[in-house]
Motif scaffolding. Structure first.
Motif, short mmCIF file in Angstrom:
data_model
loop_
_atom_site.label_atom_id
_atom_site.label_comp_id
_atom_site.label_asym_id
_atom_site.label_seq_id
_atom_site.Cartn_x
_atom_site.Cartn_y
_atom_site.Cartn_z
N ALA A 203 0.85 -1.20 0.00
CA ALA A 203 0.00 0.00 0.00
C ALA A 203 0.88 1.24 0.00
O ALA A 203 1.80 1.36 0.81
CB ALA A 203 -0.92 0.00 1.22
N ASP B 116 0.91 5.21 0.50
CA ASP B 116 0.14 6.29 1.07
C ASP B 116 0.56 7.63 0.47
O ASP B 116 1.55 8.23 0.88
CB ASP B 116 0.32 6.30 2.59
N LEU C 81 -7.14 -0.05 5.36
CA LEU C 81 -6.32 -0.87 6.25
C LEU C 81 -7.15 -1.46 7.39
O LEU C 81 -6.88 -2.58 7.84
CB LEU C 81 -5.16 -0.05 6.79
N ARG D 240 -0.69 -5.62 9.38
CA ARG D 240 -0.44 -4.35 8.73
C ARG D 240 0.84 -3.74 9.29
O ARG D 240 0.92 -3.43 10.48
CB ARG D 240 -1.62 -3.41 8.93
N ALA E 214 3.71 -0.70 8.73
CA ALA E 214 4.08 0.56 8.08
C ALA E 214 5.56 0.80 8.24
O ALA E 214 6.12 0.61 9.33
CB ALA E 214 3.29 1.72 8.67
N VAL F 68 2.98 -1.02 4.19
CA VAL F 68 2.57 0.35 3.89
C VAL F 68 3.79 1.25 3.80
O VAL F 68 4.59 1.33 4.73
CB VAL F 68 1.61 0.88 4.98
N VAL G 107 4.58 7.89 5.88
CA VAL G 107 3.22 7.42 6.13
C VAL G 107 2.53 8.40 7.08
O VAL G 107 3.07 8.77 8.13
CB VAL G 107 3.22 6.00 6.74
N CYS H 289 -2.11 0.73 11.74
CA CYS H 289 -1.23 -0.42 11.50
C CYS H 289 -0.90 -1.16 12.79
O CYS H 289 -0.95 -0.60 13.88
CB CYS H 289 0.05 0.04 10.80
#
Length: 265
Positions: A119, A121, A181, A191, A193, A214, A222, A230
């Motif tokens: 992902a 951001d 998320l 998750r 990040a 992420v 992020v 996350c």
């Protein structure tokens, strides 16, 4: 995980978990010009890509034929100059331009069987996102997720930068990354990040069977609201004098680490 419709599970306090939110469908009348031999070849190989017309020089048609491409759309013979008029004089079209519709809209509900999702951001540079799409294909990621705003739209520049990868990996565009998320967490995804202040190096973490990785934009990283959703914050520790990587290079390294970790678990 089952492909049955998402059930209304209960959240703490007895409230039902909302179903997956679907992304808006693309305008069926919208058209995109994809160019470059790799990009055009990948578009012909994607059953989800709706194709309309191929504009190509005779030389490009021969090269596509050598790659095993038999166009399933009307073909219009073109000159390099006429193709430049369509896509711009600086576009490296290699003699082939394919008129297509945008890919179908996807959302979290389409990723139930995924094991590794990347992902992004608010990563805005189409060249960076294109390079990341290529890396995602090379390293076996199931999807790349971007935001609908502050991210490149599907189009010729992104497709050319991805060199065919846009038609090889699922590209999901979401309105709200934090909400996406949350949905992925409800679907059983870990998750993680990337953040320079992460509590552990990424290569020392244990990974679940299903991971969303992420990455944030260069400079801002992020966003706080996305980090808060996350499960873990991780960092990439560099051994050299330069302590950080740009987002496309960070994506390559982090995807490799997670993929290797999942395989060994």
């Amino acid at each position: 995980m089952s492909d049955k419709p998402h059930s209304r599970r209960k959240q703490p306090g007895g409230r039902p978990t909302p179903p997956f939110r679907r992304s808006p469908r693309p305008d069926p009348s919208e058209r995109i010009f994809l160019y470059g031999l790799h990009t055009v070849e990948a578009a012909f190989g994607n059953p989800d890509r709706k194709r309309h017309r191929l504009y190509a020089t005779q030389n490009a048609l021969h090269r596509l034929e050598e790659r095993g491409i038999a166009p399933d759309v009307p073909v219009e013979t073109a000159t390099p100059r006429s193709l430049q008029a369509m896509v711009g004089k600086d576009a490296v079209h290699q003699g082939a331009v394919l008129e297509v519709s945008p890919l179908p809209a996807l959302g979290a509900q389409d990723l139930r069987r995924a094991t590794l999702v990347l992902a992004l951001d608010q990563v805005t540079d189409p060249h960076n996102v294109g390079a990341i799409l290529r890396s995602a294909v090379a390293l076996g990621a199931d999807a790349v997720v971007t935001t609908e705003r502050h991210a490149p739209e599907e189009g010729a520049v992104l497709a050319k930068s991805a060199s065919g990868a846009l038609d090889m990996v699922r590209h999901v565009r979401v309105k709200n990354m934090a909400r996406f998320l949350e949905e992925m967490g409800e679907a059983g995804f870990q998750r993680i990040a990337l953040d320079s202040e992460g509590d552990a190096p990424l290569d020392e973490m244990e990974f679940a069977a299903k991971v969303v990785l992420v990455l944030g934009s260069e400079g801002k990283g992020v966003r706080q609201g996305v980090r808060a959703v996350c499960d873990r914050l991780a960092r990439l520790d560099m051994p050299g004098r330069i302590r950080s990587l740009n987002v496309s290079n960070a994506a390559v390294l982090s995807l490799y680490i997670v993929k290797r970790g999942q395989a060994g678990s």
